[in-house]
Design a protein around this motif. Structure first.
Motif, mmCIF file in Angstrom:
data_model
loop_
_atom_site.group_PDB
_atom_site.id
_atom_site.type_symbol
_atom_site.label_atom_id
_atom_site.label_comp_id
_atom_site.label_asym_id
_atom_site.label_seq_id
_atom_site.Cartn_x
_atom_site.Cartn_y
_atom_site.Cartn_z
ATOM 1 N N VAL C 4 -4.345 45.481 -27.864
ATOM 2 C CA VAL C 4 -3.551 44.296 -27.537
ATOM 3 C C VAL C 4 -3.316 43.481 -28.805
ATOM 4 N N LEU C 59 -5.934 38.987 -22.712
ATOM 5 C CA LEU C 59 -5.374 40.313 -22.957
ATOM 6 C C LEU C 59 -6.480 41.370 -22.972
ATOM 7 N N VAL C 77 -0.321 46.772 -25.739
ATOM 8 C CA VAL C 77 0.421 45.593 -25.303
ATOM 9 C C VAL C 77 0.669 44.758 -26.549
ATOM 10 N N HIS C 79 2.829 41.422 -27.736
ATOM 11 C CA HIS C 79 3.653 40.303 -27.283
ATOM 12 C C HIS C 79 4.052 39.484 -28.497
ATOM 13 N N VAL C 91 8.358 41.617 -25.653
ATOM 14 C CA VAL C 91 7.080 42.265 -25.336
ATOM 15 C C VAL C 91 7.297 43.760 -25.159
ATOM 16 N N VAL C 93 5.043 47.006 -23.613
ATOM 17 C CA VAL C 93 3.845 47.583 -23.001
ATOM 18 C C VAL C 93 4.049 49.088 -22.986
ATOM 19 N N LEU C 110 0.368 45.937 -15.893
ATOM 20 C CA LEU C 110 0.217 45.117 -17.100
ATOM 21 C C LEU C 110 1.355 44.096 -17.212
ATOM 22 N N MET C 111 2.574 44.500 -16.885
ATOM 23 C CA MET C 111 3.691 43.558 -16.951
ATOM 24 C C MET C 111 3.558 42.457 -15.899
ATOM 25 N N LEU C 114 1.017 40.109 -17.186
ATOM 26 C CA LEU C 114 1.510 39.285 -18.305
ATOM 27 C C LEU C 114 2.395 38.146 -17.805
#
Lengths: 149, 84, 149, 84
Positions: C4, C59, C77, C79, C91, C93, C110-111, C114
């Motif tokens: 991350v 994260l 990930v 961002h 972003v 992923v 994960l999205m 987020l």
């Protein structure tokens, strides 16, 4: 509009993704799926055979279907055929939309369809010989979820 | 005549990529066609013995066993697909 | 293991994807999501603010959660924060697994996380001024589907 | 003391990124803290007037209004997140 292509040359997933967003300011989400050859059980190579006359028709049909189901700003399905080695890409599906749900769903839909409705066949090459891959019931189950969606 | 094309292990078992054959009288459906083909040689019979493992496309579209087969058609015979 | 990262530099989705599959023969599927700035309603720029001390913790937590839920071979990930222009990536992923269902689900998870649980805030810059983006109820609905999954 | 940090429009309305304040006696929860902060200035009051639009993290973890606030904590106050 989803572009569809079958090729023997190695795939370039990065170029596929870039093409969907380059110079655009209306694309909010790009989802991609790339499938790779795995070296399961000492696999040496995977050979993809297809039925060219039907593949073109089938890919064009599913591209229209995905466009009708989701508000896509673009998409691409590129499937490789011929002999490929572990770690090489077999297929790349990329879908662009204003929002993420459409992009995720369209990419999953296209993959489920490719697994169950596109005329490709995989043969696995190992030290002991070559054998055809059997279709997996789980792929039919995955594809069936779109029938009533 | 019908154009028969074979893929994957159907192709390997029959031993040719395809063949053009005159459509016999009495062969009106996919099921009729498979039954008739299976009588043509031991290789054809071996390739077609497990009908549950056989898929067919008529003129490049998936077709069930009851689908019509007409003179001039392209009929593809193959196992369930495994692409993607 | 999911890496991350938060950065002000532009994202490079292609490099992120390549890193997950390069030199590997156990990866069967890579799914990526990339979110881009859209020029909706004559948007000039989007500025992403975040809470650095919490972002790192949050994260790391979600990366462990995704790893626990699905058999992943890797993930990333990344961002971006700061000011960015229409067409630029916000972003990326990317998730790798032996099979596609795990990769698709982990990327969507994960999205959704987020969007609803990571301490980032978007401000939209237009000719008339700058305004903060309101959270969308649909994002909470999307995130809720994972609670009982 | 508690370290208060503000983000997005909460930060803009209060007018500072954050502030370190002595924790008054009687302030034991997030709800207590928000009530007390709102009395500190018209800017604080304006920022905190719509409690449904306020989210709080205590020591970098999301916290509900009943969560405890102890001396030495870092308390972040911000609107619902909009990243991704």
């Amino acid at each position: 509009m989803i572009d569809v292509r079958v090729q023997t040359a190695p795939l370039d997933p990065a170029a596929t993704i870039a093409a969907l967003s380059a110079g655009r300011d209306d694309v909010g989400a790009v989802v991609t799926f790339t499938g790779f050859v795995r070296a399961d059980d000492a696999l040496i190579a995977l050979t993809l055979e297809h039925y060219p006359a039907m593949t073109e028709r089938a890919l064009a049909t599913i591209a229209v279907e995905a466009d009708a189901r989701w508000p896509l700003t673009g998409g691409s399905v590129v499937h490789r055929v011929g002999r490929m080695l572990p770690g090489e890409a077999i297929v790349t599906v990329a879908v662009a939309s204003a929002h993420r749900a459409a992009a995720f769903n369209a990419a999953a839909f296209l993959m489920d369809w490719l697994k169950t409705q596109a005329p490709f066949w995989k043969a696995e090459e190992r030290a002991g010989g070559t054998s055809w891959v059997a279709a997996k019931p789980i792929d039919d189950i995955a594809a069936a979820r779109w029938h009533n969606a | 005549m019908i154009d028969l094309v074979y893929f994957a292990w159907v192709r390997e078992r029959i031993g040719v990529d395809g063949e053009a054959l005159p459509l016999p009288s009495g062969v009106a459906t996919v099921a009729d066609l498979l039954d008739w083909l299976a009588t043509r040689s031991p290789a054809h019979a071996a390739a077609l013995i497990d009908r549950a493992a056989i898929r067919v496309a008529v003129d490049q579209a998936f077709a069930g066993v009851d689908a019509a087969v007409a003179d001039g058609a392209e009929v593809a015979i193959f196992p369930p697909v495994t692409g993607g």
